[in-house]
Write an enzyme that holds these catalytic residues in place. Sequence first.
Site, mmCIF file in Angstrom:
data_model
loop_
_atom_site.group_PDB
_atom_site.id
_atom_site.type_symbol
_atom_site.label_atom_id
_atom_site.label_comp_id
_atom_site.label_asym_id
_atom_site.label_seq_id
_atom_site.Cartn_x
_atom_site.Cartn_y
_atom_site.Cartn_z
ATOM 1 N N HIS A 243 0.665 -1.276 0.111
ATOM 2 C CA HIS A 243 -0.030 0.062 -0.068
ATOM 3 C C HIS A 243 0.818 1.267 0.114
ATOM 4 O O HIS A 243 0.102 2.448 -0.192
ATOM 5 C CB HIS A 243 -0.824 -0.086 1.286
ATOM 6 C CG HIS A 243 -2.021 -0.967 1.125
ATOM 7 N ND1 HIS A 243 -2.960 -1.141 0.379
ATOM 8 C CD2 HIS A 243 -1.953 -2.069 2.004
ATOM 9 C CE1 HIS A 243 -3.616 -2.275 0.565
ATOM 10 N NE2 HIS A 243 -3.109 -2.928 1.463
ATOM 11 N N ARG B 93 -19.920 -2.631 20.484
ATOM 12 C CA ARG B 93 -20.683 -1.538 20.847
ATOM 13 C C ARG B 93 -22.485 -2.312 20.490
ATOM 14 O O ARG B 93 -23.240 -1.942 21.395
ATOM 15 C CB ARG B 93 -21.052 -0.206 20.150
ATOM 16 C CG ARG B 93 -21.946 0.959 20.427
ATOM 17 C CD ARG B 93 -21.463 1.222 22.040
ATOM 18 N NE ARG B 93 -22.446 2.036 22.646
ATOM 19 C CZ ARG B 93 -23.584 1.643 23.570
ATOM 20 N NH1 ARG B 93 -23.739 0.183 23.410
ATOM 21 N NH2 ARG B 93 -24.365 2.104 24.025
ATOM 22 N N CYS C 149 -25.685 -2.944 23.088
ATOM 23 C CA CYS C 149 -26.983 -2.525 22.633
ATOM 24 C C CYS C 149 -28.233 -3.931 22.781
ATOM 25 O O CYS C 149 -29.151 -3.899 23.324
ATOM 26 C CB CYS C 149 -27.295 -1.972 21.292
ATOM 27 S SG CYS C 149 -26.833 -0.240 21.277
#
Lengths: 266, 109, 164
Positions: free
Chosen positions: A86, A223, A227
Amino acid sequence: MRHRTAVLAGAVGLGLGFVGIAFTEAGDWGDYQVGDKRSGYTYAQPETQAMQDDDFENPAFLLVDLAAEQWTIPDGTAGKACADCHGDVENLAGVGASYPVYDEGWGKMMNIEQRINECRTENMQAEPLKYDSKGLLGMTALVKLQSRGMPMNVAIDGPAAPFYEKGKEFYFQRRGQLDLACASCHEDHSGEQLRANRLSQGQPNGFPTYRLKWQNMGSLHRRIKGCNRQVRAEPYKSGSDEYVNLELFISHRANGLPVETPSVRN
Amino acid sequence: MAQPKPRVRVPKKADKGDVVEIKTLISHPMESGQRKDRKTGELIPRKIINKFACVYNGNEVFSADLHPAISANPYLSFFVKVEESGEFEFTWVDDDGSVYTQVSKITVN
Amino acid sequence: MSKTLAAKDLSRRQFVITVAAGSAAAAALSVVSPGAVFATEDAKTLDEAIKSIVGDKELMDGADVITLDLPQIAENGNTVPLGISIDSPMTEADYVTKVHLFAAGNPRPDVASFNFSPSNGYAEASTRMRLAKTQDIVAIAEMSDGKAYMTRAEVKVTIGGCGG
């Protein structure tokens, strides 16, 4: 009498040249709001916003710095480093704003974490990094950081379309003992108080994020697991098809909001 | 990833007599010794950075004694009045005896 | 997506009550939240903590001397920003030597002690701390003339909500 070194709030944060976002009136959130889309930043308290505004004060950069060092260090039996293919990590500007993408070889969607591990196992002949490990969090954040300030730009046409539909279905599907869908909180009640917290729109443009509760950086999937547990549903695994499709839906939903990675959230 | 990594912000240049702000951050879990392992119920042993010091050209100008109530990845900021060019040396002392250091140079005109 | 609008059937008030009850129950069941819950065996009182650091030194009212920079409401008790600023010329003849910080409502009240010198220019420092609950933060400043001042300020700590 406080002698604060002047910090260009927001300008440092997103590199877009707007200043003092944290001090503007509610309803005027500068680049953190696009149309009726509002970044989680706009729901945070000023002290939390300040931690994001200054990259130095943002502890997520401890892991980003480590990833930046890793970028040029060969790993795996192919003897390659990320940089060998890259070049400078800056060359990945824009990439973080467009994921998840459909991968031909996989025949399904792939997010940045999975892209990094695919590179490791296929091109570097190295072990994949564990989801939510420091190494993968740091590298994911480093890649997305190159797109910071760019608008989220996730495509859902062509082969991505059926996966988008699955993600959408997940988002609106009620689940758990509390029988709540993602949309129950983040569409119908965003901006309202849930006990002592304010519900955000659940926008993913700042992930991986440094979360005060975790006292560490964590992934979007971590996360979402939280929830799911919160409505007392059984969470899926990080990196599962269910969560990647959901990530596609909510990332497209966030299109236009600037990439904020690595953000700081409650 | 095992070695805690310090981050320090010191201005590169300042005028003589300036008071400059220094910010420091180090990656460390600051395990309080008060937390129990979810699976075993056993207390997780304390492991924190208990001492921080800033030395400017050989003189200690600021230090801090830290307790388990300090958040993970401890952050400290403070000020130093700079009178001459030189070197800041920062040290963090871990409960296990490890000492982490970082050095920053400043040019004072 | 026929289920999309089903949540609208629930009034806002019902919604809040339902979710709040859910998360309260979840909080009660989930036993520990990292850093927020402390074992109690080594608990000390604030007075013991202060005495072990400054002894029996007289502590004068420091409300006009010490400024505590704290959020009124901390979003999360695991990471609460804290700044202190002492009104002092910071000269060789008159400077702040030490500032001690305590969290009165933590099972172990000690937070940090800062050791200043005249070279600091300003008697100011900041850090981030863990608070187990809503409580007073106590700051004691020791001066080069031997005097000591104390002040305190309350921080409300948010518990519950989207703890996920």
